[in-house]
Motif scaffolding. Structure first.
Motif, short mmCIF file in Angstrom:
data_model
loop_
_atom_site.label_atom_id
_atom_site.label_comp_id
_atom_site.label_asym_id
_atom_site.label_seq_id
_atom_site.Cartn_x
_atom_site.Cartn_y
_atom_site.Cartn_z
N ILE A 1 0.85 -1.19 0.00
CA ILE A 1 0.00 0.00 0.00
C ILE A 1 0.89 1.24 0.00
O ILE A 1 1.90 1.29 0.71
CB ILE A 1 -0.95 0.01 1.23
N LYS B 1 -2.10 6.67 0.12
CA LYS B 1 -3.40 6.02 0.32
C LYS B 1 -3.63 5.75 1.80
O LYS B 1 -4.73 5.89 2.32
CB LYS B 1 -3.46 4.71 -0.47
N LYS C 1 -5.14 8.52 3.91
CA LYS C 1 -6.59 8.74 3.87
C LYS C 1 -7.25 8.20 5.13
O LYS C 1 -8.27 8.71 5.58
CB LYS C 1 -7.18 8.06 2.64
#
Length: 262
Positions: A103, A107, A110
């Motif tokens: 990941i 991201k 968030k």
């Protein structure tokens, strides 16, 4: 097309070199050389207990595997990574640990915007002014979860992330036992819940038998703040009651109920 063929041959050769190494040290050298070729400047490895639920996520140990050219090799990431572990909700860490693939940090932000400050603080110690991307790659080995952090000074293409994820799994799949078995048994200190100064102040007075209201007055805090801190520590330790939590904290931090300020 030719570029893709060259890239495919390169990663195939890198995988073969990692798998064909005579020992873990030689394999690590090949693995880190492959990361460096892809502009990775810092690589860290964090170890966690394997858990079925997010409630008791705990980092056991961490190791800086690689620090590239221009990086401050005296940088100590331990405190910053433990601080990040403390601040991040267990559910988020648990979610990353149980991902099937890597990941990107952007991201990740968030879900936990405040993580950026901790990461930037840790990254500043490297001697570099900023970073463009960090990739988290989760790995599962027997009873352990691991997360590798890969820091990059520039933008990273998806293909590079795929390559790094593949190389990480190959390296760990072959040499994971050596990495784990070379570690000493988990010590009592490694099992310890690391409390920040505010949390420790609250727990000291509760261990001494003070009520939440009394503790709030002593520390000039609100009652709600004291209760929230106590409940947060209880949940992090995984106990059902505050009494169990206080016994554990008192033992781990050698708190004398008759003289809690020592």
């Amino acid at each position: 097309m030719l570029g893709q063929e060259v890239a495919s041959k390169r990663i195939a050769d890198e995988m073969a070199e990692i798998l064909g190494a005579e020992n873990e040290a030689e394999a690590r050298y090949a693995f880190l050389a492959a990361l460096s070729y892809r502009s990775c400047i810092v690589t860290t490895l964090l170890s966690f207990k394997r858990l079925e639920r997010p409630r008791n996520v705990k980092m056991i140990w961490l190791e800086v595997l690689f620090q590239g050219e221009g990086v401050n090799h005296d940088a100590d990431y331990d405190d910053d990574l433990r601080e990040m572990e403390r601040l991040l909700p267990n559910s988020v860490v648990f979610g990353v640990l149980n991902r099937l693939g890597p990941i990107r940090f952007r991201k990740f932000l968030k879900y936990v915007p405040k993580a950026r400050r901790i990461i930037e603080q840790a990254f500043a110690k490297t001697g570099l002014k900023s970073f463009e991307e960090i990739v988290f790659a989760p790995i599962l080995y027997e009873d352990r979860h691991f997360i590798s952090h890969f820091y990059f000074p520039g933008k990273v293409e998806n293909l590079v992330i795929q390559d790094i994820n593949t190389l990480t799994k190959v390296y760990f799949g072959k040499w994971g036992p050596d990495l784990v078995e070379s570690r000493p048994p988990v010590s009592a200190d490694a099992e310890k819940v690391f409390l920040n100064p505010d949390e420790l102040d609250v727990m000291r007075w509760l261990v001494a038998g003070k009520s939440a209201s009394d503790t709030a007055v002593i520390l000039n805090k609100s009652y709600q703040s004291v209760r929230y801190t106590a409940d947060k520590v209880k949940d992090r330790l995984g106990f059902a009651s505050l009494s169990q939590t206080l016994v554990c904290v008192a033992k781990q931090y050698h708190i004398d109920p008759l003289n809690p300020e020592l």
